[in-house]
Motif scaffolding. Structure first.
Motif, PDB file in Angstrom:
ATOM      1  N   PRO A   6       0.841  -1.206   0.000  1.00 35.65           N
ATOM      2  CA  PRO A   6       0.000   0.000   0.000  1.00 35.65           C
ATOM      3  C   PRO A   6       0.870   1.248   0.000  1.00 35.65           C
ATOM      4  O   PRO A   6       1.951   1.256   0.595  1.00 35.65           O
ATOM      5  CB  PRO A   6      -0.787  -0.124   1.314  1.00 35.65           C
ATOM      6  CG  PRO A   6       0.070  -0.985   2.183  1.00 35.65           C
ATOM      7  CD  PRO A   6       0.760  -1.949   1.267  1.00 35.65           C
ATOM      8  N   PRO A   7       0.447   2.327  -0.674  1.00 28.63           N
ATOM      9  CA  PRO A   7       1.240   3.557  -0.708  1.00 28.63           C
ATOM     10  C   PRO A   7       1.321   4.197   0.675  1.00 28.63           C
ATOM     11  O   PRO A   7       0.305   4.360   1.353  1.00 28.63           O
ATOM     12  CB  PRO A   7       0.479   4.454  -1.696  1.00 28.63           C
ATOM     13  CG  PRO A   7      -0.898   3.887  -1.751  1.00 28.63           C
ATOM     14  CD  PRO A   7      -0.783   2.425  -1.469  1.00 28.63           C
ATOM     15  N   VAL A   8       2.536   4.558   1.084  1.00 26.29           N
ATOM     16  CA  VAL A   8       2.742   5.097   2.431  1.00 26.29           C
ATOM     17  C   VAL A   8       1.985   6.404   2.618  1.00 26.29           C
ATOM     18  O   VAL A   8       1.441   6.676   3.693  1.00 26.29           O
ATOM     19  CB  VAL A   8       4.256   5.282   2.700  1.00 26.29           C
ATOM     20  CG1 VAL A   8       4.474   5.964   4.046  1.00 26.29           C
ATOM     21  CG2 VAL A   8       4.964   3.934   2.677  1.00 26.29           C
ATOM     22  N   HIS A   9       1.949   7.257   1.571  1.00 29.06           N
ATOM     23  CA  HIS A   9       1.259   8.540   1.733  1.00 29.06           C
ATOM     24  C   HIS A   9      -0.241   8.331   1.962  1.00 29.06           C
ATOM     25  O   HIS A   9      -0.891   9.126   2.645  1.00 29.06           O
ATOM     26  CB  HIS A   9       1.510   9.451   0.523  1.00 29.06           C
ATOM     27  CG  HIS A   9       0.842   9.003  -0.739  1.00 29.06           C
ATOM     28  ND1 HIS A   9       1.143   7.833  -1.375  1.00 29.06           N
ATOM     29  CD2 HIS A   9      -0.120   9.596  -1.489  1.00 29.06           C
ATOM     30  CE1 HIS A   9       0.404   7.711  -2.458  1.00 29.06           C
ATOM     31  NE2 HIS A   9      -0.375   8.768  -2.553  1.00 29.06           N
ATOM     32  N   ALA A  10      -0.803   7.239   1.437  1.00 26.14           N
ATOM     33  CA  ALA A  10      -2.214   6.936   1.690  1.00 26.14           C
ATOM     34  C   ALA A  10      -2.413   6.413   3.107  1.00 26.14           C
ATOM     35  O   ALA A  10      -3.428   6.700   3.750  1.00 26.14           O
ATOM     36  CB  ALA A  10      -2.716   5.925   0.661  1.00 26.14           C
ATOM     37  N   LEU A  11      -1.440   5.643   3.605  1.00 25.90           N
ATOM     38  CA  LEU A  11      -1.531   5.146   4.983  1.00 25.90           C
ATOM     39  C   LEU A  11      -1.501   6.293   5.982  1.00 25.90           C
ATOM     40  O   LEU A  11      -2.258   6.320   6.950  1.00 25.90           O
ATOM     41  CB  LEU A  11      -0.373   4.177   5.254  1.00 25.90           C
ATOM     42  CG  LEU A  11      -0.365   2.865   4.462  1.00 25.90           C
ATOM     43  CD1 LEU A  11       0.882   2.062   4.798  1.00 25.90           C
ATOM     44  CD2 LEU A  11      -1.618   2.049   4.748  1.00 25.90           C
ATOM     45  N   SER A  12      -0.600   7.269   5.758  1.00 27.39           N
ATOM     46  CA  SER A  12      -0.519   8.401   6.678  1.00 27.39           C
ATOM     47  C   SER A  12      -1.787   9.246   6.610  1.00 27.39           C
ATOM     48  O   SER A  12      -2.229   9.803   7.615  1.00 27.39           O
ATOM     49  CB  SER A  12       0.720   9.250   6.370  1.00 27.39           C
ATOM     50  OG  SER A  12       0.663   9.779   5.061  1.00 27.39           O
TER      51      SER A  12
END
Length: 297
Positions: A6-12
């Motif tokens: 999963p994209p880290v910027h989406a997780l944050s």
């Protein structure tokens, strides 16, 4: 087979929205627009194949899956943030993300950017491009310059400047088509079309009851339109900020004493109100206002 992560910027974005129970507050914390944050949430929901939030009007709550997934995401982010980094103590450089139309960036912004970087050497500037009249959603940039009618709801909109539009052609094209002494002579000329510089307002200023041209070459980029004019494809509309150098060198010539005093499109600066909380964005806004508001050709 490589594992799809999963994209880290989406997780944050997911973690911040869950913590604040608000997309707007999460976007403000991450220094992005609410629309950009919503895009990141949708991206993560597409990845996991489940809804993460239950949206009820203005309120936002986690779904059952979202509550369970949040624990995993927080543990993963904590692991990443707690890992010892050699240069962790170094302070991050302030940066401003600016999205611009290609022609504005090429002719107006980059030639003057050295003035900003010399005055504010500690601020990193990141330049992105957008297509006028097409890319109408505010991106993840802090500031966006748009060329259009200035009708952009729910975001702060400031007109930078407008200037008259006039007809130009290359000497080679005029030699081929013959002299164009008055506006009605354009009936035997090829008119280059662009949604960014429609002919109808110019026709009205010239006293011509002509419809908008519907055939021939169409170029929806002001820089490419000017290049097509220089290469002799026909007559087009331009403005002095863009055509000034070519006019001075004689590569294009202005036709007639007719211009659109108030063209339908102008340059506007748009941004979300909360970006003004960051000093580096404020100085960029002030610099752009000083540089372009009421700017002379």
């Amino acid at each position: 087979m490589a594992t799809r992560l999963p994209p880290v910027h989406a997780l944050s974005a997911f973690e911040a929205a869950a913590r604040h129970h608000s997309f707007a507050l999460a976007a403000e914390e991450l220094c992005i627009t609410p629309s950009a944050l919503s895009h990141r949430i949708r991206l993560l929901e597409d990845y996991v194949g489940e809804r993460l939030f239950i949206r009820d009007g203005r309120s936002v709550g986690l779904s059952e899956f979202g509550r369970r997934y949040l624990e995993v995401v927080r543990a993963a982010l904590r692991t990443l943030s707690d890992f010892p980094m050699p240069h962790r103590s170094a302070s991050a450089q302030p940066r401003v993300k600016v999205t611009l139309p290609p022609t504005f960036a090429r002719y107006l912004f980059l030639p003057r950017l050295s003035e900003f970087t010399e005055r504010y050497p500690d601020i990193a500037v990141e330049v992105f491009l957008s297509v006028p009249l097409y890319d109408l959603s505010l991106s993840e940039s802090d500031i966006e310059v748009r060329f259009g009618a200035g009708k952009y709801p729910n975001i702060v909109t400031e007109k930078l400047f407008e200037e008259p539009a006039f007809a130009v052609a290359s000497p080679a094209y005029l030699e081929k088509v013959g002299p164009l002494r008055q506006p009605s002579d354009l009936a035997r000329a090829t008119l280059l079309r662009s949604a960014l510089e429609p002919w109808q307002p110019w026709f009205e200023a010239a006293g011509l009851d002509w419809p908008e041209p519907s055939a021939g070459l169409r170029v929806d980029d002001l820089g490419l339109l000017l290049e097509a004019i220089r290469l002799g494809y026909g007559v087009g509309l331009s403005r002095r900020h863009f055509a000034g150098d070519l006019l001075a060198r004689g590569q294009v010539v202005r036709l007639f004493d007719v211009q659109i005093a108030t063209p339908p499109h102008a340059y506007y600066m748009v941004y979300e109100r909360q970006v003004k909380d960051r000093p580096e964005v404020v100085v960029m806004l002030e610099w752009l206002r000083l540089l372009f508001s009421g700017a002379a050709p």
